[in-house]
Design an enzyme around this catalytic site. Structure first.
Site, PDB file in Angstrom:
ATOM      1  N   LYS A 199       0.829  -1.214   0.000  1.00 57.25           N
ATOM      2  CA  LYS A 199       0.000   0.000   0.000  1.00 57.25           C
ATOM      3  C   LYS A 199       0.858   1.257   0.000  1.00 57.25           C
ATOM      4  O   LYS A 199       2.052   1.224   0.297  1.00 57.25           O
ATOM      5  CB  LYS A 199      -0.964  -0.038   1.185  1.00 57.25           C
ATOM      6  CG  LYS A 199      -2.065  -1.081   0.952  1.00 57.25           C
ATOM      7  CD  LYS A 199      -3.117  -1.079   2.018  1.00 57.25           C
ATOM      8  CE  LYS A 199      -4.186  -2.125   1.664  1.00 57.25           C
ATOM      9  NZ  LYS A 199      -5.100  -2.368   2.787  1.00 57.25           N
ATOM     10  N   ARG A 238      -2.970 -10.248   5.299  1.00 57.77           N
ATOM     11  CA  ARG A 238      -3.547 -10.308   3.950  1.00 57.77           C
ATOM     12  C   ARG A 238      -2.474  -9.795   2.989  1.00 57.77           C
ATOM     13  O   ARG A 238      -2.096  -8.630   3.064  1.00 57.77           O
ATOM     14  CB  ARG A 238      -4.805  -9.442   3.901  1.00 57.77           C
ATOM     15  CG  ARG A 238      -5.543  -9.491   2.583  1.00 57.77           C
ATOM     16  CD  ARG A 238      -6.773  -8.597   2.616  1.00 57.77           C
ATOM     17  NE  ARG A 238      -7.466  -8.638   1.347  1.00 57.77           N
ATOM     18  CZ  ARG A 238      -7.140  -7.904   0.299  1.00 57.77           C
ATOM     19  NH1 ARG A 238      -6.137  -7.052   0.368  1.00 57.77           N
ATOM     20  NH2 ARG A 238      -7.817  -8.003  -0.831  1.00 57.77           N
TER      21      ARG A 238
HETATM   22  N1  HH2 Z   1      -7.186  -4.076   1.533  1.00 56.21           N
HETATM   23  C1  HH2 Z   1      -7.621  -4.145   0.262  1.00 56.21           C
HETATM   24  C2  HH2 Z   1      -8.753  -4.896  -0.063  1.00 56.21           C
HETATM   25  N2  HH2 Z   1      -9.414  -5.598   0.884  1.00 56.21           N
HETATM   26  N3  HH2 Z   1      -9.624  -6.298   3.122  1.00 56.21           N
HETATM   27  C3  HH2 Z   1      -9.207  -6.260   4.380  1.00 56.21           C
HETATM   28  N4  HH2 Z   1      -9.839  -6.961   5.322  1.00 56.21           N
HETATM   29  N5  HH2 Z   1      -8.110  -5.513   4.759  1.00 56.21           N
HETATM   30  C4  HH2 Z   1      -7.415  -4.776   3.863  1.00 56.21           C
HETATM   31  O1  HH2 Z   1      -6.442  -4.096   4.266  1.00 56.21           O
HETATM   32  C5  HH2 Z   1      -7.831  -4.785   2.496  1.00 56.21           C
HETATM   33  C6  HH2 Z   1      -8.979  -5.570   2.152  1.00 56.21           C
HETATM   34  C7  HH2 Z   1      -6.875  -3.419  -0.807  1.00 56.21           C
HETATM   35  O2  HH2 Z   1      -5.910  -4.256  -1.377  1.00 56.21           O
HETATM   36  P1  HH2 Z   1      -6.057  -4.982  -2.802  1.00 56.21           P
HETATM   37  O3  HH2 Z   1      -7.192  -5.970  -2.764  1.00 56.21           O
HETATM   38  O4  HH2 Z   1      -4.759  -5.556  -3.212  1.00 56.21           O
HETATM   39  O5  HH2 Z   1      -6.372  -3.805  -3.808  1.00 56.21           O
HETATM   40  P2  HH2 Z   1      -7.644  -3.392  -4.632  1.00 56.21           P
HETATM   41  O6  HH2 Z   1      -8.685  -2.968  -3.653  1.00 56.21           O
HETATM   42  O7  HH2 Z   1      -7.164  -2.261  -5.514  1.00 56.21           O
HETATM   43  O8  HH2 Z   1      -8.110  -4.578  -5.432  1.00 56.21           O
END
Ligand code: HH2
Length: 262
Positions: A199, A238
């Protein structure tokens, strides 16, 4: 928890899968690398992201969950969604955990008899990074989680995880305060989940003058994760990079066990 994003626009391009086959291949690899969960998402929640129509999100996620239910042997399937209909369809296809960044689907988790991740977010993904402010970020996030976990317990959810929501309506200094205060969240009485992987704050802390892009944030990610595990025994990380994280955690574990056991 390994991340599988069945999206064209997730903030880390390396996390995107454009076909069911690609998603499944990656999830199977994550399981082999030691993931206890694979988290399948069909909507990016990166800052500024526009919502994806519900049917589109389900069409991305459900076929992947269905196939994973056939292919995974040990790892559990988690669905990363804010939508009740998507959560229900994913559970019907084999997901046993609802990873809910809106912290609102506890009744669905209770009715379906699956686990629930309760995450704190200020605002919505589209607007959450527009100047977020808190008087006391740690107290506010903790109070929010405590209240939602109480609701989930009252609704009858048996398995709840708490997540401070790193990067969700938080500036780097808010993320820093939350990371440093993770031990305060232990008294919520549920396992803690944390998502710092690649992030933007990791980039800012790596090099404030010229933050590296998501592709170059793995070492900083692992540093933050190791800190969180040492400081607060965080239960679930995660991550985009299961193998690398696993190696770091195994080394931490070996060193800690030697301290305690000899
Ligand atoms: N961060 C993201 C998405 N879902 N869920 C939880 N519980 N905690 C988090 O920190 C979290 C999450 C964002 O990451 P990512 O899925 O890689 O990105 P994007 O939302 O752009 O798909």
């Amino acid at each position: 928890m390994g991340i599988i994003n069945v999206t064209p626009d997730s903030f880390y391009p390396g996390s995107r899968a454009s076909t069911v086959e690609q998603a499944v291949e990656r999830a199977v690899e994550m399981e082999a690398e030691g993931a206890a969960f694979v988290d399948v998402g069909g909507e990016s929640t990166r800052p500024g992201a526009h919502p994806v129509p519900e049917e589109e999100e389900a069409a991305r996620v459900v076929p992947v969950v269905q196939e994973l239910a056939r292919c995974l042997q040990r790892a559990r399937i988690s669905v990363d969604t804010r939508r009740e209909s998507v959560a229900r369809a994913a559970v019907a296809a084999g997901a046993t955990l609802i990873n809910d960044v809106s912290a609102s689907l506890y009744e669905v988790a209770a009715a379906e008899g699956v686990g629930w991740v309760c995450m704190h977010m200020k605002g919505t993904p589209r607007t959450m990074q527009d100047d977020p402010r808190y008087d006391d970020v740690v107290a506010e996030v903790r109070a929010f989680l405590e209240e939602r976990i109480e609701r989930a317990r009252a609704a009858g959810v048996a398995e709840v995880y708490a997540d401070v929501g790193f990067g969700f309506g938080k500036r780097p200094e808010h993320n820093l305060a939350l990371l440093r205060s993770l031990p305060c969240f232990r008294s919520l009485g549920v396992p803690l989940l944390l998502g710092v992987s690649r992030k933007s704050s990791i980039g800012v802390w790596s090099d404030p003058a010229s933050p590296p892009p998501p592709e170059d944030r793995l070492p900083g990610t692992i540093a933050a994760e190791v800190f969180a595990v040492l400081a607060a025994d965080v239960d679930v990380l995660r991550v985009h990079d299961v193998g690398a994280t696993r190696q770091a955690l195994q080394v931490v574990k070996a060193i800690r066990e030697a301290e305690h056991g000899t």
